[in-house]
Design an enzyme around this catalytic site. Structure first.
Site, PDB file in Angstrom:
ATOM      1  N   ARG A   1      26.912  -3.461  13.466  1.00 28.97           N
ATOM      2  CA  ARG A   1      26.830  -3.060  12.047  1.00 28.97           C
ATOM      3  C   ARG A   1      25.781  -1.977  11.846  1.00 28.97           C
ATOM      4  NH1 ARG A   1      27.820  -8.671   9.226  1.00 28.97           N
ATOM      5  NH2 ARG A   1      26.619  -9.546  10.953  1.00 28.97           N
TER       6      ARG A   1
ATOM      7  N   SER B   1      20.116  -7.029  20.298  1.00 28.88           N
ATOM      8  CA  SER B   1      20.116  -8.452  20.672  1.00 28.88           C
ATOM      9  C   SER B   1      20.214  -8.684  22.159  1.00 28.88           C
ATOM     10  CB  SER B   1      21.270  -9.131  19.952  1.00 28.88           C
ATOM     11  OG  SER B   1      21.246  -8.779  18.597  1.00 28.88           O
TER      12      SER B   1
ATOM     13  N   ASP C   1      17.766 -10.073  17.478  1.00 26.83           N
ATOM     14  CA  ASP C   1      18.498 -10.647  16.328  1.00 26.83           C
ATOM     15  C   ASP C   1      17.901 -11.968  15.890  1.00 26.83           C
ATOM     16  OD1 ASP C   1      21.440 -11.876  18.163  1.00 26.83           O
ATOM     17  OD2 ASP C   1      19.297 -11.883  18.626  1.00 26.83           O
TER      18      ASP C   1
HETATM   19  C1  0WK Z   1      24.737 -12.079  12.905  1.00 20.82           C
HETATM   20  C2  0WK Z   1      23.471 -11.253  13.034  1.00 20.82           C
HETATM   21  C3  0WK Z   1      23.430 -10.565  14.358  1.00 20.82           C
HETATM   22  C4  0WK Z   1      23.596 -11.572  15.470  1.00 20.82           C
HETATM   23  C5  0WK Z   1      24.839 -12.343  15.248  1.00 20.82           C
HETATM   24  C6  0WK Z   1      24.980 -13.413  16.295  1.00 20.82           C
HETATM   25  O1  0WK Z   1      23.430 -10.313  12.000  1.00 20.82           O
HETATM   26  O2  0WK Z   1      22.255  -9.886  14.516  1.00 20.82           O
HETATM   27  O3  0WK Z   1      23.603 -10.951  16.710  1.00 20.82           O
HETATM   28  O4  0WK Z   1      24.831 -12.967  13.979  1.00 20.82           O
HETATM   29  O5  0WK Z   1      26.136 -14.078  16.117  1.00 20.82           O
HETATM   30  P1  0WK Z   1      27.482 -13.686  16.847  1.00 20.82           P
HETATM   31  O6  0WK Z   1      28.058 -12.561  16.081  1.00 20.82           O
HETATM   32  O7  0WK Z   1      27.114 -13.358  18.263  1.00 20.82           O
HETATM   33  O8  0WK Z   1      28.297 -14.919  16.770  1.00 20.82           O
HETATM   34  C1  BGC Z   2      20.341 -12.246  24.337  1.00 20.93           C
HETATM   35  C2  BGC Z   2      19.357 -12.453  23.206  1.00 20.93           C
HETATM   36  C3  BGC Z   2      20.087 -12.639  21.900  1.00 20.93           C
HETATM   37  C4  BGC Z   2      21.105 -13.720  22.026  1.00 20.93           C
HETATM   38  C5  BGC Z   2      21.870 -13.958  20.746  1.00 20.93           C
HETATM   39  C6  BGC Z   2      21.366 -13.341  24.304  1.00 20.93           C
HETATM   40  O1  BGC Z   2      22.337 -13.072  25.246  1.00 20.93           O
HETATM   41  O2  BGC Z   2      19.690 -12.255  25.567  1.00 20.93           O
HETATM   42  O3  BGC Z   2      18.498 -11.383  23.141  1.00 20.93           O
HETATM   43  O4  BGC Z   2      19.152 -12.993  20.928  1.00 20.93           O
HETATM   44  O5  BGC Z   2      22.013 -13.393  23.043  1.00 20.93           O
HETATM   45  O6  BGC Z   2      22.579 -12.836  20.328  1.00 20.93           O
END
Ligand code: 0WK
Ligand code: BGC
Ligand code: 0WK
Ligand code: BGC
Length: 921
Positions: free
Chosen positions: A512, A606, A660
């Site tokens: 994003r 992240s 993140d």
């Molecule tokens: C939303 C946050 C973002 C994070 C994500 C993790 O804005 O920074 O990396 O959640 O969740 P995912 O999209 O990996 O399920």
């Molecule tokens: C990364 C982290 C991150 C997490 C959640 C992991 O794979 O090493 O830096 O915070 O994923 O997105």
């Protein structure tokens, strides 16, 4: 007692209505025909094999048997049996004694047949109405026929008999794997020889029928797939008064004199226990009326049960019927004239004819239902028959068959007499049950690997605690697998932050670009964002820009980009992750009309970054789905700055790079001051928290706090979790982009749970426990079982049918049972993930509590990530585990609605403010 065809058709229709009523969830409680699910879902398919014990209780004879079912294609069953008496004092005595007696007989049989040493599974044929929720259970609804043992109704006869066997002095080590009704046993016995058999009828001491019903019509049992055998218990038809118009005074008199008045009224007009009695009552009335025996009434004629069905059968024999009648009447002390004998025969015929007609009417109703269920114009089927009345009464079978065929002309019905009783069928059911049980054991063995005990979770918590300390200490930090990275985020926003900020949010499911407007004072933040995709070839491409001028020789372009590499323009497009990011920023600024604005930017990145300051972050290694080359070991802020410079369209002031988890903690901290922990349960897995500077030996200073990005995803990379890692975890790790790394993440995060499930399903299929042992190409495909499917499959609202549909979409053809197992596997994997998260989080909040020397700690954890947000059970299990493992911490979980971009902007704002403050000093 003469029933016309119209009446029989009417009774047939009434019984059809009764069946519908019994099958309905809401109408079943008041239905008299109970339509009991039997959990027998299939007729024998020839794969049954093994040796079984079998008990046959409830018919006229009590039998104990040993049944040997062998496959190898030749379908033969060897049986050895022993009859045992059923004295009244036993079957009408105390229930416990009844089961002790049965256990005695079983013990006697096993001793005689030298079976004591063998641990044989047992199938119990119990010919009474039982409510079952599974095959190996049966709660007796009510005794019928000659049985009336006290204290048994409403109890589970399987556990009563099991207890009696356990308490038996020889401690009978027998497992009851199945309880079946004798109609079911009869159907299964006949189906072993004739696969068309899908109905079982008993016309013996009692009467009853079962048939294979479509699961979609059985509202009392979950699932709509396939069929299940229903024990109709048609003996109770009319107990609600539905047959009052055809019941005669003799039926009422007989019922009043029976062991269970008002019950089994249909049975009492049909079955062997009552036919003789009906004849007696009629003869008694006729004698009293002077119509027979010159009005003489012998005492024998007054004795209940004096005339039995075998007498009726004998009297109706073609040839010697008359002679039998004279003999029987003489035995009853009656002077019978020739005419009396003919009349008595006639009475017998009327009574037994009505019995056959009534049976035929109910059976015809069942056959009609089968034809309609199958949407057939013409039904071909076989009905398995058993019961003394049907077997010994000379005319009965013929009459029954004739009337059935008259009532359902559109059914080709074969009546198949069960030669060896219902126990053969019960053995089949037991064989299927033992196969299913064996499969269940194998499946449970796999699922058990994912069931963590409290001790194991405490172990994980304490190991995590050690690793956290390990990472904070200067001399152990280099080796720590939980890296405990300082983030240089020291303060929470204090509300004075204001301005417009750009934020990037890279690393989760979506990339994003955001514009965040922060107004001071009222703590209000407005955000505008755009989601961009990161193509796989960029995620795993090379980070470096090869300037167009040089033109990279084809051979040097990595193989993984064949599609892209049209001659000449090779280098330009595909190679740079950061150029792609800058491209997205450009699109966003265009879209927002902010081209010229020189905005401060907060970069949520992240991945594990070693930071020397808030705006410096060296990528230690990629995780999750990223593997872009030439990035690891580089400073991501520099790479972004260079990409922006390369584009030379706009300039941004990159003020901060944050993880993140840190962005999430900050986003939630803006609302709740207690929020000092950030947790991501998404594609990846990580946690950050505010640590006392004095505990962070890598960074100068002891005052205040700084946020530590634990990068707990690496927990266990030193093998400290190997005691709970399964072979499936190892397979997922070996197939991942970064084998050997992020082991804790690979057991807990969204990117991997689906893969763990897929590995388990492959293994279970290899063991022949799923998908008929067929491993489809789709099942072999990595990443096909996305974690979102877990969330869908595990949602309670989803019926099994929908689970099947999801599996269908994955190209997995599954049976009802398969769906159940897949749902269980998903549940086991996601539960373990949530519990492991809980154990890790318990370690950090306990540390915070102890570090601050509090008895009780009140703390908020800011959470984000699709796994936590979308999975139906994950968040609840995680919270319960934290409560269990950190009871002195009162943890509030705060879902980050706005994502970490807001947090990144707030951190940028704080950093800007501190920058300002530093400049003014
Ligand atoms: C939303 C946050 C973002 C994070 C994500 C993790 O804005 O920074 O990396 O959640 O969740 P995912 O999209 O990996 O399920
Ligand atoms: C990364 C982290 C991150 C997490 C959640 C992991 O794979 O090493 O830096 O915070 O994923 O997105
Ligand atoms: C023989 C079967 C048994 C069933 C009996 C019914 O093996 O399970 O209960 O038929 O007939 P009855 O003995 O009551 O006449
Ligand atoms: C019982 C049934 C049984 C039938 C035939 C009835 O009295 O309720 O469960 O199938 O007798 O034995």
């Amino acid at each position: 007692m003469r029933l016309s065809d119209e009446t029989l058709l009417d009774i047939m229709a009434r019984f059809q209505a009764e069946m519908q009523k019994g099958l309905g969830k809401d109408t079943n409680p008041t239905a008299s025909v109970k339509m009991l699910p039997t959990f027998v879902r299939a007729i024998p398919d020839g794969s049954e094999n093994g040796e079984f014990l079998s008990l046959d209780l409830g018919g006229s004879k009590f039998r104990v048997l040993k049944v040997q079912v062998s496959e190898e294609g030749k379908r033969n069953v060897q049986m050895e049996s022993q009859f045992y008496p059923t004295p009244n004092e036993i079957i009408r005595g105390n229930g416990t004694e009844l089961f002790e007696y049965v256990a005695d007989c079983l013990a006697d049989f096993m001793r005689t047949k030298e079976l004591m040493q063998k641990k044989l599974p047992l199938g119990l044929t119990f010919s009474f109405p039982c409510k079952q929720t599974k095959l190996e259970e049966g709660v007796l609804l009510s005794w019928t026929k000659k049985f009336k043992a006290r204290g048994v109704q409403g109890t589970d006869v399987v556990s009563s008999l099991t207890n009696a066997m356990r308490k038996h002095k020889q401690d009978l080590d027998v497992d009851i794997l199945a309880l079946v009704n004798d109609t079911v046993g009869t159907m299964m016995t006949c189906a072993y020889d004739d696969p068309y058999c899908e109905v079982g009828v008993i016309i013996g001491t009692g009467t009853n029928a079962c048939y294979m019903e479509d699961m979609s019509n059985i509202e009392l049992v979950e699932g709509d797939e396939g069929r299940m055998c229903i024990n109709t218990e048609w003996g109770a038809f009319g107990d609600d008064g539905a047959l009052e118009d055809i019941r005669t005074e003799f039926d009422r008199e007989l019922d009043l004199g029976s062991l269970n008045p008002g019950k089994q009224l249909f049975e009492k007009m049909i079955s062997g226990l009552y036919l003789g009695e009906l004849v007696r009552l009629i003869l008694l009335k006729m004698a009293k009326a002077g119509l027979l025996f010159g009005g003489e009434k012998s005492s024998a004629l007054h004795i209940k049960g004096k005339i039995e069905t075998r007498h009726v059968a004998a009297m109706e024999k073609y040839k010697e019927g008359l002679a039998n009648t004279r003999e029987i009447l003489t035995d009853l002390g009656l002077e019978a004239s020739e005419a009396d004998c003919v009349a008595v025969q006639h009475v017998c015929t009327v009574v037994s004819f009505r019995s056959a007609n009534l049976c035929a009417a109910a059976l015809a109703a069942i056959l009609t239902r089968l034809r309609e269920n199958k949407k057939l114009v013409r039904l071909r089927t076989t009905v398995g028959m058993d019961g003394t009345l049907y077997k010994i009464h000379p005319q009965y079978p013929k009459r029954l068959h004739k009337v059935v065929r008259k009532l359902v002309p559109n059914c080709d019905v074969r009546f198949l007499l069960s030669e060896s009783g219902s126990t053969k069928g019960a053995a089949m059911v037991t064989a299927v049950a033992s196969r299913v049980q064996a499969q269940r054991k194998q499946i449970d063995k796999v699922l058990a690997l994912f069931r963590l005990t409290r001790e194991q979770l405490v172990g994980v918590r304490d190991k995590m605690r050690v690793e956290l300390e390990y990472g904070l200490k200067r001399d152990t930090h280099p080796l720590a697998t939980v890296k405990m990275l300082p983030t240089y985020v020291c303060g929470m926003p204090d509300g004075t932050e204001k301005g417009k900020f750009l934020a990037l949010d890279l690393g989760g499911t979506n990339f994003r670009v955001l514009l965040v407007k922060i107004r001071s004072g009222r703590r209000s933040v407005r955000m505008y964002n755009k989601i961009f995709a990161i193509p796989l070839e960029i995620m795993q491409g090379t980070g470096e820009e090869v300037n167009a001028g040089q033109g990279v020789p084809r051979s040097e372009v990595p193989a993984c980009h064949p599609i892209q590499c049209r001659p000449g323009m090779t280098a330009a497009l595909s190679l740079q992750l950061f150029d792609h990011i800058v491209q997205c920023i450009a699109d966003f600024l265009d879209y927002m009309g902010l081209k010229g604005a020189q905005l401060p930017l907060g970069f949520t990145f992240s991945f594990p970054c070693r930071q020397a300051s808030i705006d410096k972050g060296t990528l230690i290694e990629w995780t999750k789905g990223f593997k872009a080359t030439d990035c690891e070991g580089e400073d991501v802020v520099d790479m972004l700055r260079e990409a922006i410079k390369r584009r030379n369209e706009f300039d941004l002031d990159i003020v901060a790079v944050v993880n993140d988890t840190v962005g999430t903690m900050m986003t939630c901290g803006y609302e709740d001051r207690n929020c000092e922990v950030g947790l991501i349960a998404g594609t990846g897995s990580n946690m950050c928290y505010m640590e006392e500077m004095r505990n962070i030996e890598l960074v100068e200073g002891d005052e205040g706090k700084m946020c530590i990005n634990t990068e707990w995803g690496g927990f266990g990379d030193n093998g400290c979790l190997d005691d709970i890692r399964t072979q499936y975890d190892k397979e997922v790790d070996e197939g991942s982009l970064n084998p050997g790394k992020q082991r804790y993440e690979k057991m807990t995060s969204g990117m991997y749970l689906g893969e763990i499930v897929r590995q388990i399903l492959i293994d279970l299929t290899k063991q022949g426990l799923l998908f008929r042992g067929q491993i489809s190409e789709r099942l072999r495909t990595r990443g096909i079982f996305e974690t979102k499917f877990l969330s869908q499959i595990e949602s309670d609202r989803l019926a099994l049918l929908q689970v099947r549909r999801i599996l269908q979409q994955l190209g997995l053809d599954s049976t009802c049972e398969d769906s159940i197992v897949v749902k269980e596997v998903c549940g086991a994997v996601s539960r373990r993930a949530a519990e492991l998260y809980g154990a890790g989080l318990a370690a950090i909040v306990e540390k915070r509590r102890e570090d601050q020397g509090f008895e009780h700690l009140k703390i908020t954890v800011g959470v984000d990530g699709t796994l936590y947000k979308l999975h139906p059970h994950f968040s609840r299990i995680l919270q319960e585990t934290v409560k269990e493992l950190a009871p002195r911490c009162d943890v509030t979980f705060m879902l980050s609605e706005d994502g970490s971009g807001k947090g990144a902007a707030l951190i940028t704002a704080v950093a800007k403010r501190l920058q300002q403050a530093r400049r003014e000093k």
